[in-house]
Write a protein that holds these residues in place. Structure first.
Motif, PDB file in Angstrom:
ATOM      1  N   LYS A   1       4.144   9.143 -11.769  1.00  0.00           N
ATOM      2  CA  LYS A   1       4.440   9.438 -10.373  1.00  0.00           C
ATOM      3  C   LYS A   1       3.145   9.367  -9.565  1.00  0.00           C
ATOM      4  N   VAL A   2       3.206   8.630  -8.461  1.00  0.00           N
ATOM      5  CA  VAL A   2       2.008   8.308  -7.696  1.00  0.00           C
ATOM      6  C   VAL A   2       2.182   8.733  -6.242  1.00  0.00           C
ATOM      7  N   LEU A   3       1.124   9.326  -5.676  1.00  0.00           N
ATOM      8  CA  LEU A   3       1.059   9.616  -4.240  1.00  0.00           C
ATOM      9  C   LEU A   3       0.081   8.638  -3.614  1.00  0.00           C
ATOM     10  N   ILE A   4       0.546   7.886  -2.619  1.00  0.00           N
ATOM     11  CA  ILE A   4      -0.301   6.924  -1.915  1.00  0.00           C
ATOM     12  C   ILE A   4      -0.380   7.329  -0.455  1.00  0.00           C
ATOM     13  N   HIS A   5      -1.582   7.615   0.001  1.00  0.00           N
ATOM     14  CA  HIS A   5      -1.751   7.991   1.399  1.00  0.00           C
ATOM     15  C   HIS A   5      -1.744   6.749   2.292  1.00  0.00           C
ATOM     16  N   ALA A   6      -1.179   6.914   3.496  1.00  0.00           N
ATOM     17  CA  ALA A   6      -1.130   5.834   4.494  1.00  0.00           C
ATOM     18  C   ALA A   6      -0.500   4.575   3.909  1.00  0.00           C
ATOM     19  N   GLY A   7       0.723   4.722   3.429  1.00  0.00           N
ATOM     20  CA  GLY A   7       1.400   3.625   2.751  1.00  0.00           C
ATOM     21  C   GLY A   7       1.713   2.428   3.619  1.00  0.00           C
ATOM     22  N   ALA A   8       1.676   2.585   4.938  1.00  0.00           N
ATOM     23  CA  ALA A   8       1.959   1.460   5.827  1.00  0.00           C
ATOM     24  C   ALA A   8       0.700   0.697   6.202  1.00  0.00           C
ATOM     25  N   GLY A   9      -0.452   1.162   5.753  1.00  0.00           N
ATOM     26  CA  GLY A   9      -1.710   0.521   6.092  1.00  0.00           C
ATOM     27  C   GLY A   9      -1.985  -0.712   5.250  1.00  0.00           C
ATOM     28  N   GLY A  10      -3.140  -1.335   5.497  1.00  0.00           N
ATOM     29  CA  GLY A  10      -3.485  -2.566   4.795  1.00  0.00           C
ATOM     30  C   GLY A  10      -3.529  -2.396   3.292  1.00  0.00           C
ATOM     31  N   VAL A  11      -4.327  -1.454   2.804  1.00  0.00           N
ATOM     32  CA  VAL A  11      -4.405  -1.198   1.363  1.00  0.00           C
ATOM     33  C   VAL A  11      -3.143  -0.509   0.873  1.00  0.00           C
ATOM     34  N   GLY A  12      -2.644   0.434   1.650  1.00  0.00           N
ATOM     35  CA  GLY A  12      -1.498   1.231   1.216  1.00  0.00           C
ATOM     36  C   GLY A  12      -0.257   0.405   0.951  1.00  0.00           C
ATOM     37  N   HIS A  13       0.046  -0.567   1.818  1.00  0.00           N
ATOM     38  CA  HIS A  13       1.299  -1.315   1.631  1.00  0.00           C
ATOM     39  C   HIS A  13       1.234  -2.220   0.407  1.00  0.00           C
ATOM     40  N   VAL A  14       0.028  -2.653   0.034  1.00  0.00           N
ATOM     41  CA  VAL A  14      -0.131  -3.408  -1.213  1.00  0.00           C
ATOM     42  C   VAL A  14      -0.055  -2.461  -2.414  1.00  0.00           C
ATOM     43  N   ALA A  15      -0.663  -1.286  -2.293  1.00  0.00           N
ATOM     44  CA  ALA A  15      -0.672  -0.333  -3.399  1.00  0.00           C
ATOM     45  C   ALA A  15       0.742   0.114  -3.778  1.00  0.00           C
ATOM     46  N   ILE A  16       1.598   0.334  -2.794  1.00  0.00           N
ATOM     47  CA  ILE A  16       2.984   0.700  -3.094  1.00  0.00           C
ATOM     48  C   ILE A  16       3.625  -0.364  -3.978  1.00  0.00           C
ATOM     49  N   GLN A  17       3.446  -1.611  -3.603  1.00  0.00           N
ATOM     50  CA  GLN A  17       4.083  -2.704  -4.348  1.00  0.00           C
ATOM     51  C   GLN A  17       3.516  -2.844  -5.752  1.00  0.00           C
ATOM     52  N   LEU A  18       2.196  -2.719  -5.887  1.00  0.00           N
ATOM     53  CA  LEU A  18       1.588  -2.836  -7.214  1.00  0.00           C
ATOM     54  C   LEU A  18       2.025  -1.689  -8.118  1.00  0.00           C
ATOM     55  N   ALA A  19       2.143  -0.489  -7.539  1.00  0.00           N
ATOM     56  CA  ALA A  19       2.603   0.649  -8.328  1.00  0.00           C
ATOM     57  C   ALA A  19       4.036   0.443  -8.808  1.00  0.00           C
ATOM     58  N   LYS A  20       4.883  -0.060  -7.933  1.00  0.00           N
ATOM     59  CA  LYS A  20       6.271  -0.307  -8.315  1.00  0.00           C
ATOM     60  C   LYS A  20       6.360  -1.415  -9.365  1.00  0.00           C
ATOM     61  N   LEU A  21       5.524  -2.453  -9.238  1.00  0.00           N
ATOM     62  CA  LEU A  21       5.516  -3.524 -10.234  1.00  0.00           C
ATOM     63  C   LEU A  21       5.130  -3.003 -11.610  1.00  0.00           C
ATOM     64  N   GLN A  22       4.341  -1.933 -11.642  1.00  0.00           N
ATOM     65  CA  GLN A  22       3.918  -1.346 -12.912  1.00  0.00           C
ATOM     66  C   GLN A  22       4.958  -0.380 -13.460  1.00  0.00           C
ATOM     67  N   GLY A  23       6.025  -0.134 -12.693  1.00  0.00           N
ATOM     68  CA  GLY A  23       7.078   0.763 -13.150  1.00  0.00           C
ATOM     69  C   GLY A  23       6.866   2.216 -12.786  1.00  0.00           C
ATOM     70  N   ALA A  24       6.005   2.483 -11.807  1.00  0.00           N
ATOM     71  CA  ALA A  24       5.753   3.858 -11.377  1.00  0.00           C
ATOM     72  C   ALA A  24       6.719   4.264 -10.274  1.00  0.00           C
ATOM     73  N   GLU A  25       6.838   5.574 -10.070  1.00  0.00           N
ATOM     74  CA  GLU A  25       7.556   6.121  -8.920  1.00  0.00           C
ATOM     75  C   GLU A  25       6.535   6.454  -7.844  1.00  0.00           C
ATOM     76  N   VAL A  26       6.887   6.182  -6.587  1.00  0.00           N
ATOM     77  CA  VAL A  26       5.900   6.293  -5.510  1.00  0.00           C
ATOM     78  C   VAL A  26       6.390   7.191  -4.394  1.00  0.00           C
ATOM     79  N   CYS A  27       5.539   8.145  -3.997  1.00  0.00           N
ATOM     80  CA  CYS A  27       5.731   8.826  -2.722  1.00  0.00           C
ATOM     81  C   CYS A  27       4.545   8.468  -1.840  1.00  0.00           C
ATOM     82  N   THR A  28       4.759   8.427  -0.542  1.00  0.00           N
ATOM     83  CA  THR A  28       3.697   7.988   0.350  1.00  0.00           C
ATOM     84  C   THR A  28       3.771   8.718   1.672  1.00  0.00           C
ATOM     85  N   THR A  29       2.634   8.839   2.342  1.00  0.00           N
ATOM     86  CA  THR A  29       2.573   9.492   3.641  1.00  0.00           C
ATOM     87  C   THR A  29       2.607   8.458   4.757  1.00  0.00           C
ATOM     88  N   VAL A  30       3.345   8.772   5.816  1.00  0.00           N
ATOM     89  CA  VAL A  30       3.420   7.917   6.998  1.00  0.00           C
ATOM     90  C   VAL A  30       3.448   8.806   8.232  1.00  0.00           C
TER      91      VAL A  30
END
Length: 334
Positions: free
Chosen positions: A149-178
């Motif tokens: 389970k992963v927390l990604i801050h600023a998920g809509a930002g440049g790094v954040g929106h890529v990080a969400i996708q990479l985490a999901k590709l790895q099979g993780a669950e993601v929560c994020t702040t917006v």
């Protein structure tokens, strides 16, 4: 060639369009001469513009770490590319060599990957720095595995929106702040499992509720400042906390992190370029190759929210510094 020169440290007005000499055809065995079609605009660009580059004795400077374009000449020892190849890369723009706010650039082959065929030049130019940053943070620093389970801050930002996708590709669950409903819908489409409106909700408590009080396995801080220290209790004991900003000791301490036995990682994807680490530069080139494959397979997306002509680089900086953008910004070079 036309280029945007940073004439001094300061406000966006220090970015001035000038005509300068074209770079020479590559003289090094492993160099490429690239006719740039687009350049990405990143927070590092605005920081260097405001405070000065890493090499203040080498002014004026051409900013821009990210670029995409077409190869026009290659060095004698280049083996992976030829004239006419479309490429993208993160190289230059730190003050010691010309960056990508220009019509041409000379790039070392090891930094370069073929441009994803499904992306425009503007989209491709927006991608390298954030792809490498998110990849190294989650996969190299955080050793992310499926089921985490992963927390990604600023998920809509440049790094954040890529990080969400990479985490999901790895099979993780993601929560994020917006910070808004529009951004919530954006990250939901990227695959975010839990969305936290940080302006209205205590993100630490929300993360603890999401994990039944245990905390996330990994937290990725793309905001810095007090957010880094506030995130500590949202991470489970023996968990990972990764940040792309330098923690400010005036804003907190690591006592709670130590008591929770957290593994804290600092990510700066510019280190290989700043320190001349060839093996790490090669690794980053391979990250871009793998990301290009994922993009062309439809498994990874780059969200380009705004484009500006090269001549309006100052306007692009102003927009980025509002802190309200979603995804990335690029300069179009005609």
């Amino acid at each position: 060639m036309k280029a945007v020169l940073m004439t001094a440290a300061g406000d966006p007005e220090v970015l001035q369009v000038r005509q300068i000499e074209n770079p020479a055809v590559p003289v090094g065995d492993t160099e490429l001469l690239v006719r740039l079609r687009a350049a990405g605009v990143n927070p590092i660009d605005t920081k260097l513009r405001k405070r000065g580059t890493f090499y203040p004795d080498k002014m004026p400077a051409i900013l821009g770490c990210d670029g995409a374009g077409v190869i026009e000449a290659v060095g004698a020892g280049v083996t992976r590319f030829g004239v006419g190849d479309e490429v993208y890369f993160c190289y230059g723009g730190l003050g010691d060599r010309y960056g990508n706010y220009a019509e041409y650039i000379v790039v070392e082959e090891r930094y370069v990957a073929r441009k994803p065929t499904s992306l425009s030049f503007a989209e491709a130019a927006a991608a390298p720095l954030v792809l490498i940053t998110a990849w190294e943070s989650l996969y190299d620093r955080g050793r992310l595995e499926a089921g985490r389970k992963v927390l990604i801050h600023a998920g809509a930002g440049g790094v954040g929106h890529v990080a969400i996708q990479l985490a999901k590709l790895q099979g993780a669950e993601v929560c994020t702040t917006v910070g808004s409903q529009d951004k919530a819908e954006f990250v939901r489409q990227l695959g975010a499992d839990q969305i936290i409106f940080y302006k209205e909700t205590d993100f630490v408590q929300a993360a603890l509720d999401w994990t039944n009080g245990e905390g996330v396995d990994l937290a990725f801080d793309t905001v810095g400042g007090k957010t880094f220290y506030k995130t500590v209790p949202a991470v489970q004991v023996y968990g990972d906390l990764i940040t792309i900003l330098e923690p400010d000791p005036a804003l907190g301490n690591l006592k709670t992190a130590r008591n929770r036995n957290l593994r804290i990682s600092l990510e700066l994807m510019l280190t290989p370029m700043l320190q001349g680490l060839v093996s790490a530069q090669i690794h980053q080139g391979k990250i871009l190759e793998e990301c290009a494959r994922l993009i062309d397979q439809g498994k990874l997306k780059i969200h380009l929210s705004n484009t500006f002509p090269l001549e309006q680089a100052a306007e692009a900086h102003r927009l980025l510094e509002t802190g309200s953008t979603t995804g990335k910004i690029s300069l179009i070079i005609n």
